[in-house]
Scaffold this active site. Structure first.
Site, PDB file in Angstrom:
ATOM      1  N   LYS A  19     -23.037  -6.073  -8.750  1.00  0.00           N
ATOM      2  CA  LYS A  19     -23.006  -5.048  -7.467  1.00  0.00           C
ATOM      3  C   LYS A  19     -23.348  -3.730  -8.278  1.00  0.00           C
ATOM      4  O   LYS A  19     -24.389  -3.106  -7.132  1.00  0.00           O
ATOM      5  CB  LYS A  19     -21.479  -4.861  -7.310  1.00  0.00           C
ATOM      6  CG  LYS A  19     -21.426  -3.749  -6.087  1.00  0.00           C
ATOM      7  CD  LYS A  19     -20.219  -3.755  -5.285  1.00  0.00           C
ATOM      8  CE  LYS A  19     -20.345  -2.489  -4.227  1.00  0.00           C
ATOM      9  NZ  LYS A  19     -19.256  -2.489  -3.592  1.00  0.00           N
TER      10      LYS A  19
ATOM     11  N   ASN B  87     -26.201  -1.859  -5.906  1.00  0.00           N
ATOM     12  CA  ASN B  87     -26.168  -0.520  -5.712  1.00  0.00           C
ATOM     13  C   ASN B  87     -26.961   0.564  -6.271  1.00  0.00           C
ATOM     14  O   ASN B  87     -27.242   1.596  -5.458  1.00  0.00           O
ATOM     15  CB  ASN B  87     -24.610  -0.456  -5.681  1.00  0.00           C
ATOM     16  CG  ASN B  87     -23.805  -0.819  -4.566  1.00  0.00           C
ATOM     17  OD1 ASN B  87     -24.429  -2.032  -3.967  1.00  0.00           O
ATOM     18  ND2 ASN B  87     -22.700  -0.271  -4.096  1.00  0.00           N
TER      19      ASN B  87
ATOM     20  N   ASP C  26       0.855  -1.112   0.045  1.00  0.00           N
ATOM     21  CA  ASP C  26      -0.016  -0.077  -0.014  1.00  0.00           C
ATOM     22  C   ASP C  26       1.017   1.107   0.143  1.00  0.00           C
ATOM     23  O   ASP C  26       1.947   1.244   0.408  1.00  0.00           O
ATOM     24  CB  ASP C  26      -1.005   0.073   1.321  1.00  0.00           C
ATOM     25  CG  ASP C  26      -2.058   1.009   0.977  1.00  0.00           C
ATOM     26  OD1 ASP C  26      -3.066   0.544   0.456  1.00  0.00           O
ATOM     27  OD2 ASP C  26      -1.901   2.165   1.397  1.00  0.00           O
TER      28      ASP C  26
END
Lengths: 304, 304, 304, 304
Positions: free
Chosen positions: C171, C175, C31
Site C-alpha cells: 500500500k 500510495n 467505537d
C-alpha cells in the site's frame, strides 16, 4: 597611460566607472542610457561613439553587462571588440555570465592574439558606490598584473582565483552558498517561529555554534529581520545567479539537489511577487506563503 | 546537597556523569552496560538498582538516552520515574528527542506536581569529555536555577531558550542549519572540484564573503578536507537529527524543501555505506557518487 | 460460523462493517462514537463492552483505526486483544500504519500462537460504501484463506501480496505513486496554464502518450478540473500516507528525492489551509500559491 | 506540388525525410553528414547546396536539428532561410527547442511576411522509421492545413495544440510528465525491492489502481524490468528535455519542485555514467547507487 573603454553603466557599472574616473583613469564610456553617459562625462570621461571605435582606441575594454547575450554581442561580430581591437588588447569582462560563454570569448581572443580576463563582482551596489567591491579574477599572471590597478581603484579585495574562467566559476560557487544560506536561514527561522520560540534567543544559539553563517550574522539582522527588505541584492538577481549555477552544474554533471530546491523556492517567491525585495526577504516569502508570523528583531538589535 | 540520578552512560552520558562526580555531585547511576557503571563507581558514584529506586532517592534525575522511546520507558509506567518520585522532583532530560514527546512528559509531570527540564547537548563528544559542552535549556525560571549548577559542571555554555520544550526545539533548529551547511558545502566543493578550481583558492573567497559559515570554517578543514572522516558526529546521527527535524516540521506545518533535499542526500549516503563517518564526510559521499575528485587541503592548512 | 470482532467504525470502518453484517456475518463492534455503534446494531451487530471481551468472544478481530498508536493500544497490553484471545485467534488489521508496527504485532502474535493479517484498503470511502473496496493483503496462505470470505464481503478486488507485512508495504508503494501523480499532474497543468495552452488540448495529448496516468485520466477530470474538490481522499490524508512512506523509506535506506519534494508540497498546501480538500486539489493549491489561473474543463468533459 | 526543403538528417530526421520521399514528396535535403544525404538521394531526393538555395527553391522548409542554436543559425542571418525565402514561405521546425526561440523565429518570420510552424515529435526513433510518429503542432489554421499532408506522411497521430509555439510548449509539458514517471516508478520499485516484495505482485497492484501510468505499463516491462536498457530514448536526451522544461518553467515563473528533483536525479545518473542507456534505466541507476537489487520480471512477463 592609455585610455580604458567601459561598456555598461548600470547600477553596478556606473559607480565602478566613476571610481576609475575619480582615481585618474582616462575613460571612454558607452551605455544605452544617455543620462548615465552624461554623468560619467561630468566626471571627465569621454563618450564612445561605437563599440568598434572604443576597441580601436583602448588597449583595455571593460564590460559590465546583464548577461552573456549582451557580452557576446559587444565582443563578437564584425562591429565587435575583437574584430576591431589591436593585437595585445584585453577584454576585462566584469559581468556575471555563464562560464562557458567566457570560455568561448577566450577561445576567440586567443585566435586573434588578444586576451580575456573575467572578474565578476562580489558584494553589493553600495560597496561599488564606495569603491569597496570584491573581485574574483580569472586571468593569466601577466593579464592579472595589467588589470590589477583598475580593480584596486574599484574595490578593496581582489582574489586571483586561477586562469581565465576561474573568476566567474568561483563567483558561481560563492553565490550558490550565499543565496542558499538565505533559504536555509528562512526555513530555520520559519520553524523557530512556528515552534513559538523567541527569535532573539534562537539567533543567539545559532551564532554560538557551527550553524553560524555570514548571511545570518551580517545580512539578516540589518535587513529582513529588522523589517527592511529594500534591496541590496534582489530575489530576482539571486534567482538569476542560481539559474547560472544550475545551468553550469548540469553542463558539468554535478548533482546539486539543495541548489535545485533553493532555485524552486526562489521561483515560487517570484511567482508570488516577492522578486524585487532583498534576497534576505526570502524569509518573509517562506513565512507568508505558509502563514507563519514573520520573524523580527527590535531595530538595532545586536547579539549579546 | 541531595543525590542526583543519572540514567544513560553512553558516549555522551558517561563523560557528562563523570564531570558531575569529579565536581562533587553525589551520583546514583544506571546503564545496561555494566562496564560504564563500574567506571562511574570508580569516580565515586553509586550504582542504582532500579529506576523506581533512583526516583525515590533523588530529587533530580538526569536522562541521557538514544530516543524518545527509551526516555518514555524510563519516565512513564508503574516502574518509571514519575510513578515513584516525590512531589517536587525534577526530570532533567538531556537526550535529543521529538519535542512532542517532551510535551507529553511535561503534561504527565504537571499532573503529579513534578517538573521536566529539557536540555539537549550541543557540540561533540570530545567537548563532553572536557566538560565543555553547550546546552540548550527549556525550563521555568525556578527549574532553570535548580539545574544550572549541574549544567555548569558539565559544560561551558548554557542557553536558557524558554519554557519546557524550548531546549529541544532550539536544538532542532540549530542542528537543521548545522547539518544542512555540510550538504551545502559538499555541493559547493563538488562544483568547485568539477570546475577544476584550486580548492584553497575557493575556500579563501568563501571565507571572505557572506557565504562563510561555521561548518566550512571550523569543521571542514580539520576533518573531511584534511582526509580525516573519523567521526566527531556521524552521518547516521546527523540523519537521525534530520529525521526529528522533518517530523517536527511536518507536525507543525512548516514546509522545508531544503531540509527534505538534505535528508534524502544523507539517506543516499547511508544506503551507500557512508553512515559511520563524520558528517562533514558528506562531501566525500557527494563527490564519490558523482565520480568527482574528493576536495582536499594540505594537512595543517589555514586560510591566509 | 463464529463471531467477528470489529473495532473502529470511522468513515471507512463503518461501511465495511455494514457490508459484513448485510452479507450475514455475526459482528461484535466497538467505537468511541456511540452513534456509529447504534447504526451497526440496527443492522444486526451486537455492541462489544471491552476489547478484552471481544477478544475472548471472537476468533477473528478486525481493526480499522487511525494510526499505529491506536492499533498497538488495542492489540497489546493486559486489556488488549492478544492478552485475552484464545490461541489460534487472528487479528485482521485493515488500518494504514507503519509496516514496522505490523512487524511488532506479528512478533507478539507468534509468541502467543496467534497470527496477524495486514490488509489495508485501496480506493475511496464511496467504494467502501458499495462494498467495492480493493485490499492489499499480507498473510500466510492459511490465514489468507481464513480472511478471504470477509474481504470478499467488503470489496471486489483482493491482492495477496505476500507474507504478513506485505499488504501494508505494498500500500505504501502504491500510495506513493498515486499521491505523487497528483503533484506531477499539478505541476504539468500549472506549466500548461502559464504557457497559455488550451487545457483540453493538453490533456488530449497527455492521454495519448506514455505520460498518461490513472490520476490524470480518472480522478482529475471528475474532481479538481471540474472545480469539485469535495474530498474523496483529502490532502491531509495523502500527507499522512506520504509521512508513512518517508518514514519507511528512511528506515529502509531508500533515497526518494521525488517523494521528499511531494511531501513538502503537500506540507505547504496544508500550511496554506488546503488540507481538507480532495488530494487532486493540490493542482489548485500549486496554481493559487504561484498566482496561476486554475485549470478547468467544462463539466462532463470527456477526452475525444 | 512544389519542392520541400529538409535540413537535418539525424537519427530522427533521416527516417522522417525518407517517409516523405517514399510517399511522393519532392525533397531537397541537407546535412553535415554526406552519407545521410546520399541515402536520401537514393530514395529520389536531391541534395541542396546551401541553405539560401534551399530557401529560394522551396516554399516549405523542414528543420530537424539538435537545439535552438542550430535552428537559429539556419533560419536567421544573411545566409539563412528567412533572408532568402520568398514571401509566403513557411518554416516547419520539428526540433525540440526552447519555446522562446520559437517565438523569436516567429517574430522574424512575421516581419518578412512568412510563417513558422513548430511541430516537435513524440514517440521514439523506431516509430519514425515506420512512419508512426506523433506530432504536437503549433500553427495558424491556414498553416496547419499546409503542413498536414507532410505530417500525415511521417506519422499517424497529429495534434493541433494551438497557435505557433503551442507545439513545443505542449511537448515540454508532455515530456516533463513522461520523464518524471520514470523517476517516480524508479523510486517506487526501489522501495518495493528493499521491502522484499515480489516485483510482479507489486506491479499487479499498481496496474489495478490510479497509480497506473503509461511508463510503468508500456515502457518498463519491455525495457528496464526485462533487463534491456538499449536506448529507445536515452537518459541524456531525457535530461536535455528536462533542461528545457526547467528553463521554460523558470522563465515563466512556474515553481516545479518535483521537476527539479527529477532533473537532479538524472544529473546524478549521468555523472555516474548511466547517460547512454534507455531512460527507463533510471530505475537501475537509482537502485545501483543505493545498493538495492535491480527489479526484474521474467522475459515476456505480462500482468495477469
Amino acid at each position: 597611460m592609455s585610455k580604458i573603454g567601459f561598456i555598461g553603466l548600470g547600477r553596478m557599472g556606473k559607480p565602478m566607472a566613476a571610481n576609475l574616473c575619480q582615481k585618474g583613469f582616462e575613460l571612454v564610456v558607452m551605455d544605452l542610457n544617455p543620462d548615465a553617459v552624461q554623468d560619467l562625462q561630468r566626471l571627465g570621461a569621454s563618450a564612445g561613439s561605437t563599440v568598434a571605435q572604443i576597441a580601436r582606441d583602448c588597449a583595455i575594454v571593460v564590460t559590465m553587462l546583464p548577461s552573456s547575450i549582451e557580452v557576446e554581442q559587444v565582443a563578437l561580430g564584425a562591429d565587435g571588440i575583437f574584430a576591431n581591437a589591436a593585437a595585445g588588447s584585453l577584454l576585462l569582462d566584469m559581468s556575471t555570465i555563464d562560464p562557458l560563454a567566457t570560455d568561448r570569448l577566450q577561445a576567440e581572443a586567443l585566435r586573434r592574439g588578444m586576451s580575456v580576463v573575467d572578474a565578476p563582482v562580489g558584494r553589493l551596489a553600495e560597496h561599488a558606490d564606495r569603491g569597496e567591491s570584491l573581485f574574483m579574477v580569472g586571468a593569466s599572471k601577466t593579464d592579472f598584473a595589467r588589470v590589477k590597478p583598475l580593480l584596486d581603484a574599484m574595490g578593496t579585495t581582489v582574489y586571483h582565483c586561477g586562469d581565465v574562467g576561474a573568476g566567474g566559476r568561483t563567483k558561481l560557487v560563492n553565490n550558490y552558498v550565499a543565496v542558499t544560506l538565505c533559504q536555509v536561514n528562512a526555513e530555520a527561522l520559519a520553524l523557530s517561529q512556528r515552534f513559538g520560540l523567541d527569535i532573539t534567543s534562537t539567533l543567539q544559539v545559532l551564532y554560538g555554534t557551527s550553524a553560524s553563517n555570514g548571511q545570518l550574522r551580517m545580512n539578516f539582522p540589518n535587513k529582513v529581520l529588522a523589517g527592511d527588505t529594500t534591496p541590496g541584492f534582489t530575489i530576482d538577481l539571486a534567482h538569476k545567479d542560481m539559474s547560472l549555477v544550475i545551468g553550469a552544474a548540469h553542463a558539468a554533471r554535478v548533482p546539486m539537489p539543495v541548489a535545485a530546491a533553493v532555485y524552486e523556492s526562489f521561483s515560487l517567491a517570484r511567482a508570488s511577487e516577492y522578486g524585487r525585495i532583498d534576497f534576505s526577504g526570502i524569509a518573509d516569502a517562506v513565512c507568508d506563503l505558509a502563514r507563519i508570523e514573520r520573524p523580527r528583531v527590535p531595530k538595532g538589535w545586536v547579539a549579546g
